[in-house]
Design a protein around this motif. Structure first.
Motif, PDB file in Angstrom:
ATOM      1  N   MET A 152       0.679  -1.166  -0.778  1.00  0.00           N
ATOM      2  CA  MET A 152       0.288  -0.140   0.252  1.00  0.00           C
ATOM      3  C   MET A 152       1.186   1.224   0.255  1.00  0.00           C
ATOM      4  SD  MET A 152      -2.967   1.381   2.072  1.00  0.00           S
ATOM      5  CE  MET A 152      -2.335   0.985   4.131  1.00  0.00           C
ATOM      6  N   TYR A 153       0.952   2.419  -1.274  1.00  0.00           N
ATOM      7  CA  TYR A 153       1.060   3.159  -0.847  1.00  0.00           C
ATOM      8  C   TYR A 153       0.880   4.841  -1.098  1.00  0.00           C
ATOM      9  CZ  TYR A 153       4.883   0.450  -2.614  1.00  0.00           C
ATOM     10  OH  TYR A 153       5.721  -0.614  -2.780  1.00  0.00           O
ATOM     11  N   VAL A 154       1.102   5.457  -0.661  1.00  0.00           N
ATOM     12  CA  VAL A 154       0.379   6.893  -0.640  1.00  0.00           C
ATOM     13  C   VAL A 154       1.057   8.184  -1.871  1.00  0.00           C
ATOM     14  CG1 VAL A 154      -1.182   6.681   1.093  1.00  0.00           C
ATOM     15  CG2 VAL A 154       1.483   7.393   1.124  1.00  0.00           C
ATOM     16  N   MET A 155       0.243   8.448  -2.070  1.00  0.00           N
ATOM     17  CA  MET A 155       1.165   9.780  -3.128  1.00  0.00           C
ATOM     18  C   MET A 155       2.392  10.960  -2.020  1.00  0.00           C
ATOM     19  SD  MET A 155       1.206   9.211  -6.124  1.00  0.00           S
ATOM     20  CE  MET A 155       1.728  10.929  -7.147  1.00  0.00           C
ATOM     21  N   GLY A 156       3.463  11.664  -2.449  1.00  0.00           N
ATOM     22  CA  GLY A 156       4.320  12.433  -1.624  1.00  0.00           C
ATOM     23  C   GLY A 156       5.048  13.134  -3.185  1.00  0.00           C
ATOM     24  N   LYS A 157       5.710  13.944  -2.042  1.00  0.00           N
ATOM     25  CA  LYS A 157       6.627  14.840  -3.123  1.00  0.00           C
ATOM     26  C   LYS A 157       7.621  15.203  -2.205  1.00  0.00           C
ATOM     27  CE  LYS A 157       3.173  17.679  -5.277  1.00  0.00           C
ATOM     28  NZ  LYS A 157       2.779  19.380  -5.770  1.00  0.00           N
ATOM     29  N   LEU A 158       8.526  14.683  -2.549  1.00  0.00           N
ATOM     30  CA  LEU A 158       9.914  15.052  -2.573  1.00  0.00           C
ATOM     31  C   LEU A 158      10.037  16.231  -1.571  1.00  0.00           C
ATOM     32  CD1 LEU A 158      11.888  12.822  -1.911  1.00  0.00           C
ATOM     33  CD2 LEU A 158      12.977  13.350  -4.048  1.00  0.00           C
ATOM     34  N   LYS A 159      10.110  16.235  -0.524  1.00  0.00           N
ATOM     35  CA  LYS A 159      10.735  17.986   0.031  1.00  0.00           C
ATOM     36  C   LYS A 159      12.142  18.563   0.238  1.00  0.00           C
ATOM     37  CE  LYS A 159       9.934  21.006   4.398  1.00  0.00           C
ATOM     38  NZ  LYS A 159       9.409  20.649   5.591  1.00  0.00           N
ATOM     39  N   GLU A 160      12.709  17.623   0.363  1.00  0.00           N
ATOM     40  CA  GLU A 160      14.592  17.294   0.405  1.00  0.00           C
ATOM     41  C   GLU A 160      15.222  16.438   0.054  1.00  0.00           C
ATOM     42  OE1 GLU A 160      17.736  18.147   3.717  1.00  0.00           O
ATOM     43  OE2 GLU A 160      15.753  17.917   4.413  1.00  0.00           O
ATOM     44  N   THR A 161      16.223  16.870  -1.155  1.00  0.00           N
ATOM     45  CA  THR A 161      17.030  15.612  -1.141  1.00  0.00           C
ATOM     46  C   THR A 161      18.277  15.608  -1.435  1.00  0.00           C
ATOM     47  OG1 THR A 161      17.863  17.116  -3.437  1.00  0.00           O
ATOM     48  CG2 THR A 161      15.681  15.502  -3.974  1.00  0.00           C
ATOM     49  N   SER A 162      18.943  16.382  -0.190  1.00  0.00           N
ATOM     50  CA  SER A 162      20.827  16.611   0.243  1.00  0.00           C
ATOM     51  C   SER A 162      20.808  15.423   1.652  1.00  0.00           C
ATOM     52  CB  SER A 162      20.460  17.814   0.747  1.00  0.00           C
ATOM     53  OG  SER A 162      19.398  18.377   1.626  1.00  0.00           O
ATOM     54  N   ASN A 163      19.454  14.958   2.587  1.00  0.00           N
ATOM     55  CA  ASN A 163      19.130  13.888   3.571  1.00  0.00           C
ATOM     56  C   ASN A 163      18.361  13.140   3.720  1.00  0.00           C
ATOM     57  OD1 ASN A 163      21.348  15.631   5.208  1.00  0.00           O
ATOM     58  ND2 ASN A 163      19.961  17.349   5.205  1.00  0.00           N
ATOM     59  N   VAL A 164      18.835  12.166   4.071  1.00  0.00           N
ATOM     60  CA  VAL A 164      17.613  11.132   4.054  1.00  0.00           C
ATOM     61  C   VAL A 164      17.520  10.637   5.373  1.00  0.00           C
ATOM     62  CG1 VAL A 164      18.251   9.783   1.633  1.00  0.00           C
ATOM     63  CG2 VAL A 164      19.449   9.324   3.187  1.00  0.00           C
TER      64      VAL A 164
END
Length: 154
Positions: free
Chosen positions: A74-86
């Motif tokens: 099960m998945y939900v839609m999201g937006k990638l807010k930050e790409t420098s840290n995980v």
């Protein structure tokens, strides 16, 4: 039975019942080794997959829509807010925020560690397998001798 005591036993002095019990014990130990190897292979694969996913993240992806897993199916839609840290799972419910390079180093280190453990288990498994093969050979020899003695008595 420990490695030291097994290496000091002359297998030909054991009777068939003792040899069969030893073989069963070795079979069980080999099964545990196989299960452990399988578990480690799964962990290794997950760490490798996590490391390779980090290579796909770049600053141009910021703001892109992604699927966020809630469960395995099960998945939900999201937006990638930050790409420098995980945020990475470091085990037993603990998470750590790391930059991409440090996260990649972490996963590379985990893969190396798991691979090392797998090699150790494979080595131990080979040794146990050799001992098991020797036990089987002695069992077969004793059975052949018993059959030969029966034929001579008949």
């Amino acid at each position: 039975m420990s490695e030291v005591s097994m290496s000091q036993i002359d297998l030909t002095t054991l009777n068939l019942q003792q040899l069969t019990a030893l073989k069963q014990q070795l079979d069980q130990e080999l099964g545990v080794f196989q299960d452990s190897l399988q578990t480690l292979k799964i962990a290794q694969s997950k760490f490798q997959e996590s490391g390779s996913c980090l290579e796909k993240i770049n600053p141009a992806m910021e703001g892109n829509e992604i699927l966020v897993p809630l469960t395995g199916s099960m998945y939900v839609m999201g937006k990638l807010k930050e790409t420098s840290n995980v945020l990475i799972d470091i085990g037993t419910g603990y998470y750590a925020q790391k930059n991409i390079k440090d996260a990649k180093d972490y996963f590379d280190g985990r893969v190396a560690y798991v691979t090392e453990q797998m090699e150790k288990i494979q080595h131990l498994g080979l040794e146990k397998s050799r001992v098991r093969d020797a036990v089987v050979d002695v069992i077969e020899m004793k059975l052949q001798n018993a059959n030969q003695m029966q034929k001579e008595e008949s």
